[in-house]
Design an enzyme around this catalytic site. Structure first.
Site, PDB file in Angstrom:
ATOM      1  N   ARG A 159     -47.492  11.628 -11.200  1.00  0.00           N
ATOM      2  CA  ARG A 159     -47.247  11.157  -9.635  1.00  0.00           C
ATOM      3  C   ARG A 159     -47.562   9.518 -10.023  1.00  0.00           C
ATOM      4  O   ARG A 159     -47.252   8.731  -9.015  1.00  0.00           O
ATOM      5  CB  ARG A 159     -48.783  11.252  -8.490  1.00  0.00           C
ATOM      6  CG  ARG A 159     -48.796  12.778  -8.566  1.00  0.00           C
ATOM      7  CD  ARG A 159     -48.563  13.498  -7.615  1.00  0.00           C
ATOM      8  NE  ARG A 159     -48.226  14.880  -7.256  1.00  0.00           N
ATOM      9  CZ  ARG A 159     -47.962  15.861  -7.626  1.00  0.00           C
ATOM     10  NH1 ARG A 159     -47.038  15.408  -8.581  1.00  0.00           N
ATOM     11  NH2 ARG A 159     -48.353  16.888  -7.880  1.00  0.00           N
ATOM     12  N   SER A 163     -52.870  13.702   0.174  1.00  0.00           N
ATOM     13  CA  SER A 163     -53.751  13.057  -1.026  1.00  0.00           C
ATOM     14  C   SER A 163     -54.575  12.266  -0.918  1.00  0.00           C
ATOM     15  O   SER A 163     -53.287  10.811  -1.407  1.00  0.00           O
ATOM     16  CB  SER A 163     -53.407  13.857  -1.964  1.00  0.00           C
ATOM     17  OG  SER A 163     -53.088  15.285  -1.547  1.00  0.00           O
ATOM     18  N   GLU A 185     -54.640   8.087  -5.564  1.00  0.00           N
ATOM     19  CA  GLU A 185     -52.650   8.805  -5.226  1.00  0.00           C
ATOM     20  C   GLU A 185     -52.506   7.960  -4.065  1.00  0.00           C
ATOM     21  O   GLU A 185     -51.281   7.078  -4.058  1.00  0.00           O
ATOM     22  CB  GLU A 185     -53.442   9.725  -4.585  1.00  0.00           C
ATOM     23  CG  GLU A 185     -51.674   9.735  -4.816  1.00  0.00           C
ATOM     24  CD  GLU A 185     -50.993  11.554  -5.287  1.00  0.00           C
ATOM     25  OE1 GLU A 185     -50.528  12.169  -4.737  1.00  0.00           O
ATOM     26  OE2 GLU A 185     -51.781  12.440  -5.783  1.00  0.00           O
TER      27      GLU A 185
END
Length: 301
Positions: A174, A225, A295
């Site tokens: 990520r 998320s 995130e």
């Protein structure tokens, strides 16, 4: 500010607005105003916008479709440049595709699947833009952007533009080079796919979409998320095991469907969400001695 606004409007480069509420441009429907909001109509228009921003020394920030983004209630100082309808081009050359940073990732995955091209099945339910997906190396179902990207056209903080190869993007979980080491935004991306069985690709896409709809909140505004998975643990499971599903602060609520989603259950503020994020961090650390990292990107004044 008025002089810059007038100059940009006279350049005829797309949409230019003053004090535009960013809650209209984020998937969680939260965010105060941008001093200037600009949506360039093409890559060439974007270049002209950056020339003005660079010359005037104005602070700026780029956004895509506003997922994985939490904007302060006080908004953003300077200019917000949205990569939207003017940067959503798509070119297909055999198994290689070139896509604008503003192209919807879901729409891209869907249209590519119908051509019998495989490699983007994992993206079938991921909200956001192609540019945003490259920026954060978006992934799901065991795959991610780093597996298919050949190169990306980047606009850097100083207004310069450059193509970076897959290796130069320095992808990890990520993450890419664009978040901290060389801050920038993705104008275009080139993906290398493979020819596959159209029916099998479409079926896998549908399976992925159904899984997301069954396990993730779709009926409330959210930012995707909230936390990175602190591997080998999973953020959602830790939060659920801690009994935090449904916990709320103000209008922000941890989803009943999935622990790693905070939804806007009604007039939530950025402060509500930030307070809830901190509560989760503290709770998980106290229970499991695991540090949770976000995130979602938190920006603004």
């Amino acid at each position: 500010m008025d002089a810059i606004l007038t100059e940009l409007q006279n350049l005829n480069i797309g949409k230019v607005k003053q004090n535009e509420p960013l809650l209209n441009h984020t998937t969680i429907k939260i965010g105060g105003p941008a001093d200037l909001f600009i949506e360039p109509s093409s890559v060439e228009s974007l270049k002209k916008v950056m020339e003005v921003i660079k010359r005037t020394g104005m602070k700026w920030r780029a956004i895509g479709r506003g997922s994985n983004l939490l904007v302060s209630d006080n908004g953003i100082e300077g200019a917000v440049v949205k990569l939207g309808s003017g940067l959503d081009h798509l070119e297909i050359n055999d198994t290689e595709i070139t896509v604008g940073g503003g192209y919807s990732l879901v729409s891209l995955a869907t249209s590519i699947s119908k051509k019998g091209l495989s490699g983007l099945e994992f993206a079938s339910g991921i909200p956001g833009s192609a540019g945003g997906a490259v920026y954060m190396n978006a992934g799901a179902h065991g795959s991610d952007i780093s597996k298919i990207l050949t190169k990306a056209h980047i606009l850097f903080e100083d207004g310069t533009m450059e193509w970076l190869t897959n290796e130069e993007m320095e992808f990890s979980y990520r993450t890419s080079i664009l978040q901290k080491k060389r801050p920038g935004i993705v104008i275009e991306a080139v993906f290398k796919l493979v020819q596959g069985d159209r029916a099998a690709i479409v079926a896998q896409m549908q399976k992925n979409k159904d899984y997301r709809k069954e396990t993730q909140p779709w009926n409330f505004p959210c930012a995707g998320s909230i936390f990175r998975n602190p591997l080998p643990n999973y953020a959602g499971k830790l939060i659920e095991d801690a009994g935090l599903k449904g916990y709320s602060i103000g209008g922000a609520k941890i989803s009943e469907m999935h622990g790693n989603f905070i939804v806007n259950a009604g007039n939530a503020t950025a402060e509500d969400v930030i307070s809830l994020i901190q509560y989760v961090k503290d709770t998980i650390f106290n229970l499991y001695q695991v540090k949770m990292e976000t995130e979602v990107e938190i920006i603004g004044r």
